[in-house]
Scaffold this motif. Structure first.
Motif, PDB file in Angstrom:
ATOM      1  N   SER A   3       0.790  -1.155   0.111  1.00 41.82           N
ATOM      2  CA  SER A   3      -0.035   0.021   0.116  1.00 41.82           C
ATOM      3  C   SER A   3       0.720   1.401   0.146  1.00 41.82           C
ATOM      4  O   SER A   3       2.005   1.183   0.436  1.00 41.82           O
ATOM      5  N   GLY A   4       0.309   2.425  -0.527  1.00 35.79           N
ATOM      6  CA  GLY A   4       1.258   3.459  -0.763  1.00 35.79           C
ATOM      7  C   GLY A   4       0.106   4.943  -0.299  1.00 35.79           C
ATOM      8  O   GLY A   4      -1.169   4.686  -0.594  1.00 35.79           O
ATOM      9  N   ILE A   5       0.847   5.964  -0.034  1.00 32.88           N
ATOM     10  CA  ILE A   5       0.259   7.043   0.001  1.00 32.88           C
ATOM     11  C   ILE A   5       0.781   8.463  -0.335  1.00 32.88           C
ATOM     12  O   ILE A   5       2.291   8.257  -0.367  1.00 32.88           O
ATOM     13  N   ARG A   6       0.236   9.066  -1.159  1.00 34.46           N
ATOM     14  CA  ARG A   6       0.936  10.275  -1.645  1.00 34.46           C
ATOM     15  C   ARG A   6       0.551  11.264  -0.597  1.00 34.46           C
ATOM     16  O   ARG A   6      -0.363  11.977  -0.413  1.00 34.46           O
ATOM     17  N   ILE A   7       1.394  11.980   0.281  1.00 34.67           N
ATOM     18  CA  ILE A   7       1.647  12.673   1.247  1.00 34.67           C
ATOM     19  C   ILE A   7       1.022  14.187   0.779  1.00 34.67           C
ATOM     20  O   ILE A   7       0.147  14.931   1.165  1.00 34.67           O
ATOM     21  N   ASN A   8       1.749  14.368  -0.203  1.00 33.62           N
ATOM     22  CA  ASN A   8       1.397  15.714  -0.966  1.00 33.62           C
ATOM     23  C   ASN A   8       1.961  15.484  -2.388  1.00 33.62           C
ATOM     24  O   ASN A   8       2.289  14.343  -2.828  1.00 33.62           O
ATOM     25  N   ASP A   9       2.077  16.733  -3.445  1.00 29.98           N
ATOM     26  CA  ASP A   9       2.554  16.453  -4.609  1.00 29.98           C
ATOM     27  C   ASP A   9       3.995  16.302  -4.827  1.00 29.98           C
ATOM     28  O   ASP A   9       4.545  16.029  -5.914  1.00 29.98           O
ATOM     29  N   ARG A  10       4.538  16.226  -3.702  1.00 30.63           N
ATOM     30  CA  ARG A  10       6.079  15.945  -3.725  1.00 30.63           C
ATOM     31  C   ARG A  10       6.551  14.844  -2.971  1.00 30.63           C
ATOM     32  O   ARG A  10       7.906  14.323  -3.299  1.00 30.63           O
ATOM     33  N   ALA A  12       5.798  10.889  -1.813  1.00 29.52           N
ATOM     34  CA  ALA A  12       4.823   9.525  -1.620  1.00 29.52           C
ATOM     35  C   ALA A  12       5.884   8.404  -0.760  1.00 29.52           C
ATOM     36  O   ALA A  12       7.087   8.345  -0.966  1.00 29.52           O
ATOM     37  N   VAL A  13       5.293   7.656  -0.160  1.00 30.96           N
ATOM     38  CA  VAL A  13       5.593   6.493   0.491  1.00 30.96           C
ATOM     39  C   VAL A  13       4.900   5.170   0.476  1.00 30.96           C
ATOM     40  O   VAL A  13       3.616   5.345   0.196  1.00 30.96           O
ATOM     41  N   GLY A  14       5.745   4.115   0.390  1.00 30.40           N
ATOM     42  CA  GLY A  14       4.895   2.857   0.468  1.00 30.40           C
ATOM     43  C   GLY A  14       5.515   1.842   1.121  1.00 30.40           C
ATOM     44  O   GLY A  14       6.636   1.903   1.408  1.00 30.40           O
ATOM     45  N   VAL A  15       4.597   0.842   1.413  1.00 31.70           N
ATOM     46  CA  VAL A  15       5.259  -0.444   2.228  1.00 31.70           C
ATOM     47  C   VAL A  15       4.496  -1.713   1.914  1.00 31.70           C
ATOM     48  O   VAL A  15       3.359  -1.444   1.648  1.00 31.70           O
ATOM     49  N   GLY A  16       5.164  -2.742   1.923  1.00 35.44           N
ATOM     50  CA  GLY A  16       4.411  -4.031   1.609  1.00 35.44           C
ATOM     51  C   GLY A  16       5.106  -5.080   2.223  1.00 35.44           C
ATOM     52  O   GLY A  16       6.093  -5.057   2.978  1.00 35.44           O
ATOM     53  N   VAL A  17       4.669  -6.320   1.878  1.00 38.21           N
ATOM     54  CA  VAL A  17       5.291  -7.597   2.520  1.00 38.21           C
ATOM     55  C   VAL A  17       5.057  -8.541   1.032  1.00 38.21           C
ATOM     56  O   VAL A  17       4.231  -8.715   0.354  1.00 38.21           O
ATOM     57  N   GLN A  18       6.241  -9.503   1.110  1.00 41.92           N
ATOM     58  CA  GLN A  18       6.323 -10.512   0.080  1.00 41.92           C
ATOM     59  C   GLN A  18       6.139 -11.685   0.732  1.00 41.92           C
ATOM     60  O   GLN A  18       7.066 -11.934   1.752  1.00 41.92           O
ATOM     61  N   VAL A  19       5.398 -12.871   0.604  1.00 48.10           N
ATOM     62  CA  VAL A  19       5.368 -13.900   1.049  1.00 48.10           C
ATOM     63  C   VAL A  19       5.589 -15.165   0.307  1.00 48.10           C
ATOM     64  O   VAL A  19       5.036 -15.281  -0.917  1.00 48.10           O
ATOM     65  N   SER A  52       8.848 -11.182   3.934  1.00 49.67           N
ATOM     66  CA  SER A  52       9.722 -10.102   4.065  1.00 49.67           C
ATOM     67  C   SER A  52       9.096  -8.815   3.802  1.00 49.67           C
ATOM     68  O   SER A  52       8.399  -8.580   3.057  1.00 49.67           O
ATOM     69  N   LEU A  53      10.004  -7.775   4.067  1.00 48.70           N
ATOM     70  CA  LEU A  53       9.398  -6.332   4.195  1.00 48.70           C
ATOM     71  C   LEU A  53      10.068  -5.639   2.668  1.00 48.70           C
ATOM     72  O   LEU A  53      10.956  -5.958   2.169  1.00 48.70           O
ATOM     73  N   THR A  54       8.903  -4.938   2.146  1.00 40.18           N
ATOM     74  CA  THR A  54       9.406  -4.159   1.106  1.00 40.18           C
ATOM     75  C   THR A  54       9.021  -2.533   1.373  1.00 40.18           C
ATOM     76  O   THR A  54       7.849  -2.304   2.033  1.00 40.18           O
ATOM     77  N   ALA A  55       9.648  -1.496   1.042  1.00 37.32           N
ATOM     78  CA  ALA A  55       9.306  -0.273   1.315  1.00 37.32           C
ATOM     79  C   ALA A  55      10.013   0.663   0.302  1.00 37.32           C
ATOM     80  O   ALA A  55      11.152   0.365  -0.526  1.00 37.32           O
ATOM     81  N   GLY A  56       9.434   1.731   0.045  1.00 39.28           N
ATOM     82  CA  GLY A  56      10.080   2.665  -0.716  1.00 39.28           C
ATOM     83  C   GLY A  56       9.500   4.242  -0.549  1.00 39.28           C
ATOM     84  O   GLY A  56       8.515   4.452   0.055  1.00 39.28           O
ATOM     85  N   VAL A  57      10.394   5.009  -0.976  1.00 39.00           N
ATOM     86  CA  VAL A  57      10.003   6.703  -0.960  1.00 39.00           C
ATOM     87  C   VAL A  57      10.131   7.291  -1.975  1.00 39.00           C
ATOM     88  O   VAL A  57      11.120   7.232  -2.805  1.00 39.00           O
ATOM     89  N   SER A  58       9.250   7.971  -2.835  1.00 42.68           N
ATOM     90  CA  SER A  58       9.456   8.827  -3.860  1.00 42.68           C
ATOM     91  C   SER A  58       9.360  10.356  -3.514  1.00 42.68           C
ATOM     92  O   SER A  58       8.356  10.765  -2.928  1.00 42.68           O
ATOM     93  N   LEU A  59      10.391  11.085  -4.155  1.00 45.41           N
ATOM     94  CA  LEU A  59      10.337  12.540  -3.831  1.00 45.41           C
ATOM     95  C   LEU A  59      10.456  13.284  -5.123  1.00 45.41           C
ATOM     96  O   LEU A  59      11.124  12.973  -6.002  1.00 45.41           O
ATOM     97  N   ARG A  60       9.720  14.331  -5.201  1.00 43.24           N
ATOM     98  CA  ARG A  60       9.875  15.276  -6.538  1.00 43.24           C
ATOM     99  C   ARG A  60      10.177  16.725  -5.913  1.00 43.24           C
ATOM    100  O   ARG A  60       9.289  17.468  -5.669  1.00 43.24           O
ATOM    101  N   PRO A  61      11.370  16.960  -5.925  1.00 46.35           N
ATOM    102  CA  PRO A  61      11.789  18.238  -5.467  1.00 46.35           C
ATOM    103  C   PRO A  61      11.333  19.363  -6.444  1.00 46.35           C
ATOM    104  O   PRO A  61      11.600  20.751  -6.348  1.00 46.35           O
ATOM    105  N   GLY A  62      11.201  18.977  -7.648  1.00 47.98           N
ATOM    106  CA  GLY A  62      10.795  20.148  -8.649  1.00 47.98           C
ATOM    107  C   GLY A  62      11.684  20.227  -9.781  1.00 47.98           C
ATOM    108  O   GLY A  62      12.962  19.322  -9.863  1.00 47.98           O
TER     109      GLY A  62
END
Length: 295
Positions: A3-10, A12-19, A52-62
């Motif tokens: 699952s992921g969430i876009r906190i704002n336009d710049r 976004a974070v996500g976290v998941g699990v692989q089984v 096992s855990l999966t996770a990611g962060v996306s940044l858009r500084p402009g």
């Protein structure tokens, strides 16, 4: 599952699990030496989930720039089958068969991409670090423990044991760092060309011992093209600082990838080596065709 969430336009974070599900079982059987028949016993077979855990962060500084950080925890798939076999009053044998049949290491990846304001140019780069030094022994494990009954009474049970004192050995893999670069260019309104290169070093050491783990470095080259057909469709911009993109309703894509594996030549010094000298390498070629539509 993720699952992921876009906190704002710049941001976004996500976290998941692989089984993955490992195979586990336990057998308790009896063998009648007079008739040669296996007597009914206990048979248990189960699937043991491994997460096992999966996770990611996306940044858009402009300025058309996008940054990403991804993490994937190690995951393995193994089976373990202990078996107890009783042969009447003669002896009892404990057998164990086990193996790690699949292993994916802990991976950390950092990437960046830049898209021009007119959407005609995209440049991307990434670097991935894989912790292969934590890899378990992938070879099959076999243990036989003879005991009980007549064999134990006369003291010959331990002479027939196999593998009980053999420790699991590390395959000696090393951590790897894989860089990659890619670019996309739209020289014409209906034509897009793409290209990329990546170098994946081999985690496996040179096979100079009695155990042969064959693997090669890999130079990976990819090329592709896209041709737009039909009317244009306006796509929403990925970020506020990007212009909406005009893409055609229908498109045809062609892509090719070549993996060049530099040869490894190993000369064995041990005359008792069952395999002997090794020479391995080559190339792998992949081709893909894709037709799609946008609405």
């Amino acid at each position: 599952l993720a699952s992921g969430i876009r906190i704002n336009d710049r941001v976004a974070v996500g976290v998941g699990v692989q089984v993955l599900a490992a195979l586990g079982s336990e057998l308790d059987l009896g063998l009648d030496p007079a008739t040669g028949r296996i007597e009914p016993g206990t048979v248990q077979i189960s699937l043991q989930p491994s997460a096992s855990l999966t996770a990611g962060v996306s940044l858009r500084p402009g300025f058309g720039l996008r940054l990403g950080l991804g993490f994937r925890q190690e995951v393995s798939l193994r089976y373990r089958i202990p078996t107890r076999l009783g042969v009447g009053p003669l002896l009892a044998a404990d057998l164990l068969v086990a193996q790690n049949t699949l292993y994916s290491p802990t991976t950390l990846e950092l990437g960046a991409a830049w898209r021009s304001q007119d959407n005609r140019v995209l440049i991307a780069a990434s670097v991935r670090m894989a912790m292969w030094s934590e890899a378990p022994d992938p070879s099959p494990r076999l243990e036989i423990d003879i005991g009980g009954g007549v064999a134990g009474d006369i003291g010959v049970d331990e002479q027939f044991d196999i593998g009980r004192d053999t420790a699991q050995r590390s395959p000696g893999f090393g951590d790897t760092v894989t860089p990659a670069v890619a670019a996309e260019l739209w020289p014409k309104e209906r034509l897009c060309v793409r290209g990329g290169y990546s170098f994946r070093p081999s985690p496996a050491p040179r096979a100079i011992g009695l155990t042969n783990q064959l693997d090669n470095d890999a130079h990976i080259i990819g090329l592709g093209a896209e041709v737009g057909l039909g009317d244009s469709v306006l796509e929403r911009a990925a970020a506020k600082d990007e212009q909406p993109r005009q893409r055609h309703a229908f498109y045809f894509r062609a892509a090719g990838q070549v993996q060049l594996l530099p040869r490894r030549t190993v000369y064995k010094r041990d005359p008792n080596d069952p395999v002997g000298d090794l020479d391995h390498g080559g190339a792998a070629v992949h081709v893909a065709l894709h037709f799609g539509a946008r609405f």
